[in-house]
Scaffold this motif. Structure first.
Motif, PDB file in Angstrom:
ATOM      1  N   THR A  40     -27.626  59.194 -46.701  1.00 40.72           N
ATOM      2  CA  THR A  40     -28.275  58.694 -47.892  1.00 40.72           C
ATOM      3  C   THR A  40     -29.543  59.082 -48.154  1.00 40.72           C
ATOM      4  N   LEU A  41     -30.019  59.136 -49.430  1.00 35.96           N
ATOM      5  CA  LEU A  41     -31.400  59.629 -49.752  1.00 35.96           C
ATOM      6  C   LEU A  41     -32.038  58.369 -50.303  1.00 35.96           C
ATOM      7  N   ASN A  93     -37.236  64.542 -48.059  1.00 31.53           N
ATOM      8  CA  ASN A  93     -37.431  65.362 -48.558  1.00 31.53           C
ATOM      9  C   ASN A  93     -36.406  66.615 -47.856  1.00 31.53           C
ATOM     10  N   GLY A  94     -36.273  67.710 -48.975  1.00 27.19           N
ATOM     11  CA  GLY A  94     -35.136  68.361 -48.445  1.00 27.19           C
ATOM     12  C   GLY A  94     -34.263  69.211 -49.504  1.00 27.19           C
ATOM     13  N   ALA A  95     -33.499  70.010 -49.455  1.00 25.98           N
ATOM     14  CA  ALA A  95     -32.751  70.660 -50.733  1.00 25.98           C
ATOM     15  C   ALA A  95     -31.728  69.669 -51.071  1.00 25.98           C
ATOM     16  N   ILE A 143     -32.598  67.289 -59.878  1.00 26.40           N
ATOM     17  CA  ILE A 143     -32.132  68.219 -60.954  1.00 26.40           C
ATOM     18  C   ILE A 143     -30.934  67.391 -61.687  1.00 26.40           C
ATOM     19  N   ARG A 144     -30.214  66.352 -60.941  1.00 28.59           N
ATOM     20  CA  ARG A 144     -29.179  65.869 -61.586  1.00 28.59           C
ATOM     21  C   ARG A 144     -29.683  64.295 -62.223  1.00 28.59           C
ATOM     22  N   VAL A 145     -30.640  63.860 -61.862  1.00 28.21           N
ATOM     23  CA  VAL A 145     -31.195  62.613 -62.685  1.00 28.21           C
ATOM     24  C   VAL A 145     -32.586  63.018 -63.408  1.00 28.21           C
ATOM     25  N   ALA A 146     -32.921  64.248 -63.760  1.00 32.26           N
ATOM     26  CA  ALA A 146     -33.883  64.587 -64.334  1.00 32.26           C
ATOM     27  C   ALA A 146     -33.912  63.895 -65.816  1.00 32.26           C
ATOM     28  N   GLY A 147     -32.870  63.767 -66.471  1.00 34.77           N
ATOM     29  CA  GLY A 147     -32.734  63.120 -67.815  1.00 34.77           C
ATOM     30  C   GLY A 147     -32.823  61.793 -67.694  1.00 34.77           C
ATOM     31  N   TRP A 148     -33.452  61.199 -66.760  1.00 34.81           N
ATOM     32  CA  TRP A 148     -33.634  59.773 -66.720  1.00 34.81           C
ATOM     33  C   TRP A 148     -34.928  59.595 -66.345  1.00 34.81           C
ATOM     34  N   THR A 188     -43.205  62.443 -69.596  1.00 30.58           N
ATOM     35  CA  THR A 188     -42.853  62.226 -68.071  1.00 30.58           C
ATOM     36  C   THR A 188     -41.714  63.080 -67.652  1.00 30.58           C
ATOM     37  N   ARG A 189     -41.680  63.680 -66.610  1.00 26.97           N
ATOM     38  CA  ARG A 189     -40.510  64.597 -65.857  1.00 26.97           C
ATOM     39  C   ARG A 189     -40.392  64.305 -64.334  1.00 26.97           C
ATOM     40  N   VAL A 190     -39.238  64.381 -63.908  1.00 28.58           N
ATOM     41  CA  VAL A 190     -39.023  64.368 -62.595  1.00 28.58           C
ATOM     42  C   VAL A 190     -39.434  65.868 -62.155  1.00 28.58           C
ATOM     43  N   SER A 191     -40.133  65.717 -61.109  1.00 29.33           N
ATOM     44  CA  SER A 191     -40.732  66.986 -60.391  1.00 29.33           C
ATOM     45  C   SER A 191     -39.341  67.486 -59.615  1.00 29.33           C
ATOM     46  N   VAL A 192     -39.053  68.833 -59.851  1.00 30.08           N
ATOM     47  CA  VAL A 192     -37.949  69.543 -58.843  1.00 30.08           C
ATOM     48  C   VAL A 192     -38.706  69.986 -57.735  1.00 30.08           C
ATOM     49  N   ASP A 193     -39.175  69.255 -56.790  1.00 27.40           N
ATOM     50  CA  ASP A 193     -39.831  69.695 -55.648  1.00 27.40           C
ATOM     51  C   ASP A 193     -39.335  69.393 -54.171  1.00 27.40           C
ATOM     52  N   GLY A 194     -38.355  68.701 -54.210  1.00 27.58           N
ATOM     53  CA  GLY A 194     -37.531  68.303 -52.904  1.00 27.58           C
ATOM     54  C   GLY A 194     -38.208  67.057 -52.074  1.00 27.58           C
ATOM     55  N   ASP A 195     -39.221  66.485 -52.503  1.00 24.03           N
ATOM     56  CA  ASP A 195     -39.735  65.346 -52.340  1.00 24.03           C
ATOM     57  C   ASP A 195     -39.566  64.053 -52.987  1.00 24.03           C
ATOM     58  N   PHE A 196     -38.880  63.319 -52.387  1.00 19.55           N
ATOM     59  CA  PHE A 196     -38.218  61.894 -53.083  1.00 19.55           C
ATOM     60  C   PHE A 196     -39.536  60.898 -53.052  1.00 19.55           C
ATOM     61  N   GLY A 197     -40.322  61.116 -54.462  1.00 17.05           N
ATOM     62  CA  GLY A 197     -41.412  60.117 -54.433  1.00 17.05           C
ATOM     63  C   GLY A 197     -40.965  59.175 -55.296  1.00 17.05           C
ATOM     64  N   PRO A 198     -41.985  58.471 -56.040  1.00 18.94           N
ATOM     65  CA  PRO A 198     -41.711  57.155 -56.909  1.00 18.94           C
ATOM     66  C   PRO A 198     -41.015  57.394 -58.247  1.00 18.94           C
ATOM     67  N   GLY A 199     -41.409  58.839 -58.706  1.00 19.73           N
ATOM     68  CA  GLY A 199     -40.924  59.279 -59.812  1.00 19.73           C
ATOM     69  C   GLY A 199     -39.163  59.353 -59.837  1.00 19.73           C
ATOM     70  N   THR A 200     -38.868  60.077 -58.704  1.00 23.30           N
ATOM     71  CA  THR A 200     -37.487  60.419 -58.326  1.00 23.30           C
ATOM     72  C   THR A 200     -36.706  58.890 -58.247  1.00 23.30           C
TER      73      THR A 200
END
Length: 246
Positions: free
Chosen positions: A40-41, A46-48, A55-60, A68-80
């Motif tokens: 569960t994330l 963080n991780g792959a 990538i899958r929630v970038a449209g939200w 505003t964009r969702v950073s695809v960096d592997g770190d689950f932050g506030p934006g994600t």
């Protein structure tokens, strides 16, 4: 006043002064319809698997027009976290920002076995002349991966438009094809990160306004016969919304 086609082409191809090298994600190996979410994330992880989630929630990326964009960096932050919650709300899931079994199942339901998405396929994004992802400004694998990422933003756009079918008129273009049709010298189409859309029964202005919430950093004016969207900021370019509302 509408800009001329040549002017729009010039703007679409503009680079950020001093921008770094193009980021070149690679096609994820072994992508399958049931992505193997092993945990569960939640925010702070963080991780792959977080990268794939992003990538899958970038449209939200936003609930209203926002650069505003969702950073695809592997770190689950506030934006994600915020994007996950919007995704969950849109699909009738428990809105808690945690990506457990139910949210993971919904994410997987939007993926086809070849890595494309439920309502879009790679053939819609290949070069209209060669039928491949070859000959662009990045490798074929990178162009294909960029197209996959675009598909997930388009899935979000489709949902926000009331599940209206979206036709992709042009996706990836080879350098030669782009030159032959008079495309911008650094068109995002040559990287696989752009798409020209038609949504039957929906005004381009409406498509544009919904796209302003989907993390698209390049939007051509809606006063044409199609709606152009791209993710140029993912490649280090400046945001460009021709009819921007923010």
């Amino acid at each position: 006043m509408n800009l001329s086609m040549s002017r729009r082409a010039m703007l679409r191809g503009a680079l950020v002064v001093g921008a770094g090298a193009v980021l070149a994600p690679t096609l994820l190996a072994g992508t399958a319809q049931a992505y193997t979410w092993s945990r569960t994330l939640k925010q702070g992880m963080n991780g792959a698997d977080v990268t794939e989630l992003q990538i899958r929630v970038a449209g939200w990326a936003a609930s209203s027009a926002s650069q505003t964009r969702v950073s695809v960096d592997g770190d689950f932050g506030p934006g994600t976290d915020a994007a996950v919650k919007r995704f969950q709300a849109a699909y009738g899931l428990s809105v808690d920002g945690e990506v457990g079994a139910n949210t993971q199942a919904k994410l997987n339901s939007l993926e086809q076995s070849d890595g494309s998405t439920l309502h879009f396929n790679f053939s819609e994004f290949t070069d209209r002349v060669s039928g491949t992802f070859n000959g662009g400004k990045v490798s074929a694998a990178t162009a294909k991966e960029n197209a996959r990422r675009c598909m997930y933003k388009l899935e979000a756009l489709r949902k926000k438009l009331g599940d209206k079918p979206i036709t992709v008129n042009s996706g990836f273009r080879s350098i030669q094809h782009n030159a032959d049709i008079g495309g911008a010298s650094d068109s995002m189409h040559m990287y696989g990160t752009a798409a020209d859309l038609d949504v039957p029964g929906v005004a381009n202005k409406t498509v544009y306004e919904k796209a302003e919430t989907c993390g698209f950093s390049g939007l051509e004016t809606y006063n044409t016969d199609h709606q152009h969207v791209d993710s140029r900021a993912d490649l280090g370019r400046a945001w460009w919304w021709e009819n921007g509302t923010v």
